[in-house]
Design a protein around this motif. Structure first.
Motif, PDB file in Angstrom:
ATOM      1  N   UNK A  88       0.791  -1.226   0.000  1.00 36.44           N
ATOM      2  CA  UNK A  88       0.000   0.000   0.000  1.00 36.44           C
ATOM      3  C   UNK A  88       0.821   1.274   0.000  1.00 36.44           C
ATOM      4  N   UNK A  89       2.101   1.203  -0.352  1.00 39.69           N
ATOM      5  CA  UNK A  89       2.920   2.408  -0.439  1.00 39.69           C
ATOM      6  C   UNK A  89       4.228   2.280   0.313  1.00 39.69           C
ATOM      7  N   UNK A  90       4.748   3.444   0.711  1.00 40.61           N
ATOM      8  CA  UNK A  90       6.047   3.509   1.370  1.00 40.61           C
ATOM      9  C   UNK A  90       5.887   3.996   2.802  1.00 40.61           C
ATOM     10  N   UNK A  91       6.893   3.719   3.612  1.00 40.04           N
ATOM     11  CA  UNK A  91       6.879   4.111   5.022  1.00 40.04           C
ATOM     12  C   UNK A  91       6.866   2.875   5.900  1.00 40.04           C
ATOM     13  N   UNK A  92       6.200   2.958   7.025  1.00 37.61           N
ATOM     14  CA  UNK A  92       6.000   1.822   7.921  1.00 37.61           C
ATOM     15  C   UNK A  92       4.660   1.222   7.527  1.00 37.61           C
ATOM     16  N   UNK A  93       4.677   0.055   6.900  1.00 35.90           N
ATOM     17  CA  UNK A  93       3.472  -0.501   6.282  1.00 35.90           C
ATOM     18  C   UNK A  93       3.167  -1.902   6.781  1.00 35.90           C
ATOM     19  N   UNK A  94       1.902  -2.267   6.697  1.00 33.89           N
ATOM     20  CA  UNK A  94       1.455  -3.616   7.000  1.00 33.89           C
ATOM     21  C   UNK A  94       0.958  -4.223   5.698  1.00 33.89           C
ATOM     22  N   UNK A  95       1.606  -5.299   5.267  1.00 36.24           N
ATOM     23  CA  UNK A  95       1.274  -5.922   3.989  1.00 36.24           C
ATOM     24  C   UNK A  95      -0.038  -6.679   4.011  1.00 36.24           C
ATOM     25  N   UNK A  96      -0.566  -6.891   2.826  1.00 35.26           N
ATOM     26  CA  UNK A  96      -1.823  -7.617   2.674  1.00 35.26           C
ATOM     27  C   UNK A  96      -1.558  -9.094   2.426  1.00 35.26           C
ATOM     28  N   UNK A  97      -2.484  -9.919   2.839  1.00 35.98           N
ATOM     29  CA  UNK A  97      -2.467 -11.349   2.533  1.00 35.98           C
ATOM     30  C   UNK A  97      -1.198 -12.049   3.016  1.00 35.98           C
ATOM     31  N   UNK A  98      -0.811 -11.806   4.248  1.00 39.35           N
ATOM     32  CA  UNK A  98       0.320 -12.509   4.851  1.00 39.35           C
ATOM     33  C   UNK A  98       1.693 -12.030   4.433  1.00 39.35           C
ATOM     34  N   UNK A  99       1.775 -10.840   3.855  1.00 38.80           N
ATOM     35  CA  UNK A  99       3.073 -10.307   3.424  1.00 38.80           C
ATOM     36  C   UNK A  99       3.907  -9.813   4.599  1.00 38.80           C
ATOM     37  N   UNK A 100       3.274  -9.555   5.742  1.00 36.49           N
ATOM     38  CA  UNK A 100       4.002  -9.065   6.904  1.00 36.49           C
ATOM     39  C   UNK A 100       4.168  -7.559   6.879  1.00 36.49           C
TER      40      UNK A 100
END
Length: 172
Positions: free
Chosen positions: A114-126
């Motif tokens: 979902x972009x750059x920075x501190x992110x939480x991935x979708x579908x188990x990406x971490x």
């Protein structure tokens, strides 16, 4: 005795389009505010009220935040350390004992995180800590969790991971 640092990188937000958006976000409200002040016979004490002050302060704070933001990464044989300053004042340290596998990979920042920075991935990406680009150090922990750390030096990072013994797969 201090451990040898195999890889060190510092990244900053340098995307021209990001700075263009911020400058527009700053100058458009400021321009509108000044024009509004001219229509109402601009007077210094009346013009600098709370609303007009917010128009100046919020964009300046956003620009200052991005100017100070940086991603620091260090790889040693004992651990991998990462800090997204100013959100992390201290390094987050991940012990080699907890990492099942680490490797450099290409990724899509928008689709996967979902972009750059501190992110939480979708579908188990971490989680992801990234500033720019589409290359990252993928950590897969022994408990199955994942962390991606963006890098602008994929070849150097990969060589450091190999030298540090992270490329051999264990339980993940």
């Amino acid at each position: 005795m201090e451990t040898e640092v195999l890889f060190r990188e510092t990244q900053r937000f340098r995307q021209w389009w990001l700075w263009l958006i911020l400058l527009i976000a700053f100058f458009v409200p400021v321009y509108n505010s000044v024009q509004k002040g001219k229509l109402h016979h601009f007077s210094f004490p009346q013009y600098f009220n709370f609303d007009n002050l917010i128009v100046f302060i919020v964009p300046v704070l956003a620009i200052a935040l991005l100017l100070s933001c940086r991603l620091d990464t260090e790889i040693t044989a004992e651990n991998i350390r990462v800090r997204l300053f100013p959100f992390h004042l201290k390094f987050k340290t991940f012990s080699a004992k907890t990492i099942g596998l680490a490797y450099v990979r290409e990724y899509n920042p928008l689709l996967e995180y979902g972009g750059w920075g501190l992110r939480l991935g979708l579908f188990g990406k971490g989680k992801a800590y990234n500033i720019a680009g589409n290359q990252g150090i993928q950590l897969v922990f022994k408990d199955g969790s994942k962390l991606l750390i963006g890098t602008q030096k994929p070849d150097e990072a990969s060589a450091a991971l190999q030298k540090g013994g992270y490329l051999k797969a264990e339980v993940y």
